[in-house]
Enzyme design. Structure first.
Site, PDB file in Angstrom:
ATOM      1  N   GLU A 189      10.053   5.948   6.091  1.00 36.92           N
ATOM      2  CA  GLU A 189      10.225   5.540   4.689  1.00 36.92           C
ATOM      3  C   GLU A 189      10.964   4.215   4.599  1.00 36.92           C
ATOM      4  OE1 GLU A 189       9.796   7.357   1.221  1.00 36.92           O
ATOM      5  OE2 GLU A 189       8.142   7.243   2.623  1.00 36.92           O
ATOM      6  N   ARG A 190      10.658   3.458   3.551  1.00 35.09           N
ATOM      7  CA  ARG A 190      11.461   2.270   3.250  1.00 35.09           C
ATOM      8  C   ARG A 190      12.799   2.752   2.704  1.00 35.09           C
ATOM      9  NH1 ARG A 190       6.555   2.258   1.597  1.00 35.09           N
ATOM     10  NH2 ARG A 190       5.060   0.667   2.254  1.00 35.09           N
ATOM     11  N   LYS A 234       2.730   9.182  -7.640  1.00 37.20           N
ATOM     12  CA  LYS A 234       2.938  10.154  -6.555  1.00 37.20           C
ATOM     13  C   LYS A 234       4.360  10.712  -6.605  1.00 37.20           C
ATOM     14  CE  LYS A 234       1.912   8.128  -2.619  1.00 37.20           C
ATOM     15  NZ  LYS A 234       1.396   6.787  -2.941  1.00 37.20           N
TER      16      LYS A 234
END
Length: 482
Positions: A179-180, A153
């Site tokens: 998001e991380r 991705k």
């Protein structure tokens, strides 16, 4: 300044009393010398407002003074924000000084009116063969990217950014919702290495931040995108990862505010909240915001309200397949599961549409024959079926492509392929022009003409190695004799 007093704190929800003037909805309030920031979401009565925290509320207590800033949450816009990374408040988080000479605009903006929108359906060319031929994206449209971890991705998004910046003179904005922090740092490093950072802006609302912050980060990114579209008249590629986390943050905010949950526990206002974000992504007479959004489908249930509401906004669905990734067919897009509303004769043209249908039909027939081949072998198929298999395998390999952003890992030079070249290659494969060319010669090339040259190089290498292997026994025999 108008000031109030905290009367209740419940996690991220804060109730505040104002004796003079009640702040309007979406007004930002500061407490504890600006360390704690909250946003007004409802007016409880003539003197009380209920706000959601955009920062952690540790240290906030009843009786604390709260200052009314008199305005909504704002985002920085201007040329100076390019190549930088920001948080939801527009503060730089890339360890560099804050950008100077920027304008600040409210993140709550109305979508462009219908009269200002472009009525033409245009194709957004990515330079990636499989997308341009089978799943054409809409300029000013929204595409969903479905895929698990490790199927490519991020690489696909990075390549689209590279092509957009390098060949279309556009701007790319990456918005990380929930998001991380590891993913954000990796993406920033990869973008810098690929050389696409100078025409890119990154906005992150990390996973550990309060739901109010994650809920607003998408609006901040869109405000920046609208500046480049409306003021700079440039095309913008907006990448959102992950749109499901926006809905999830809205659900948390709704629950904290005490609203009655709707179906499966989602907020009753989910459709409105998602539309207020998605409808701002549009093409006007001055430019276009084209969006590619990563979509997580809860428990693979496509009837889930979050998935249903998201699908209604998308013009294309790109499905990444782990099986294709394991076979080395990159980009690992599954052409049979993916679809695009733009793939109609009226938009892409009769030739393109007919060719795409032929390719899909050939690949579908090959998928049906795979079980027979696995059990009985290729020799047991009829000559016609063997031809179909040959065409399908050559198409699969031709639709792979070396990316510019992976040159440093693969050693293969990246290729940008125009739509005309991609269609020409597929058409010639379907006409059996490359029946005599080995499948491997079509793997990871750009234009179809490169296959002949690659085939010749491979055959020369093979004949050279064969000659060397034949010479070895003779040399050993002569050594034994001596």
């Amino acid at each position: 300044m108008n000031s109030g007093t905290v009367v209740a704190v419940r996690g991220s929800v804060v109730d505040i009393r104002f004796d003079d003037q009640l702040p309007s909805i979406h007004t930002v309030l500061h407490a504890d010398d600006g360390r704690i920031i909250v946003e007004v979401l409802s007016q409880r009565d003539a003197q009380h407002v209920r706000a959601i925290a955009l920062t952690p509320t540790q240290g906030l207590a009843r009786g604390m003074a709260v200052l009314d800033t008199g305005g909504p949450l704002k985002a920085p816009v201007g040329k100076q924000i390019l190549s930088r990374m920001f948080d939801v408040f527009g503060h730089a988080i890339d360890r560099q000084p804050e950008p100077l000479d920027v304008q600040w605009r409210s993140v709550h903006r109305a979508p462009p009116p219908l009269a200002a929108r472009s009525t033409q359906s245009e194709i957004f060319e990515t330079g990636i063969k499989v997308i341009d031929v089978l799943l054409p994206l809409e300029r000013g449209g929204k595409a969903g990217l479905f895929g698990g971890a490790g199927v490519g991705k991020t690489v696909l998004l990075t390549e689209m950014i590279h092509n957009m910046v390098g060949h279309q003179e556009g701007v790319s904005i990456f918005c990380g919702i929930g998001e991380r922090c590891r993913e954000g740092e990796e993406l920033h490093r990869e973008m810098k290495a690929a050389g696409v950072l100078p025409n890119m802006v990154m906005v992150f609302g990390q996973m550990n931040e309060p739901p109010g912050s994650r809920f607003r980060v998408g609006h901040v990114a869109l405000t920046m995108a609208e500046y480049f579209r409306d003021d700079e008249h440039r095309d913008v590629l907006l990448l959102i990862d992950n749109i499901f986390r926006f809905i999830q943050a809205g659900s948390e905010v709704s629950g904290l505010m005490g609203q009655m949950p709707s179906r499966l526990g989602y907020q009753p206002t989910m459709g409105t909240e998602l539309s207020s974000l998605e409808e701002r992504i549009a093409n006007t007479d001055t430019g276009a915001i084209t969006s590619i959004q990563a979509v997580y489908v809860p428990a693979d249930d496509f009837t889930d309200p979050a998935a249903v509401h998201t699908f209604s906004h998308l013009s294309a669905s790109i499905v990444l397949s782990r099986k294709r990734a394991s076979e080395g067919l990159y980009p690992a897009i599954d052409p049979l599961q993916s679809s695009s509303k733009m793939a109609t004769p009226g938009i892409v043209g009769e030739r393109h549409y007919a060719l795409a249908q032929d390719i899909r039909r050939t690949l579908a027939q090959y998928a049906q024959l795979k079980d027979i081949i696995a059990m009985l072998g290729l020799e047991q198929l009829s000559p016609d079926d063997r031809n179909v298999v040959g065409r399908a395998r050559r198409l699969e390999r031709f639709l792979t492509q070396p990316f510019f952003t992976t040159e440093q890992f693969t050693g293969m030079e990246g290729k940008l392929v125009s739509l005309e070249d991609a269609l020409d290659g597929c058409e010639r494969i379907l006409r059996d022009e490359f029946k005599d060319v080995p499948e491997s010669a079509l793997y990871m090339i750009g234009k179809i003409d490169e296959a002949r040259a690659k085939s010749k190089t491979e055959s020369d290498t093979k004949s050279k190695s064969d000659a060397e292997s034949e010479a070895e026994p003779k040399q050993m025999a002569s050594a034994d004799e001596s």
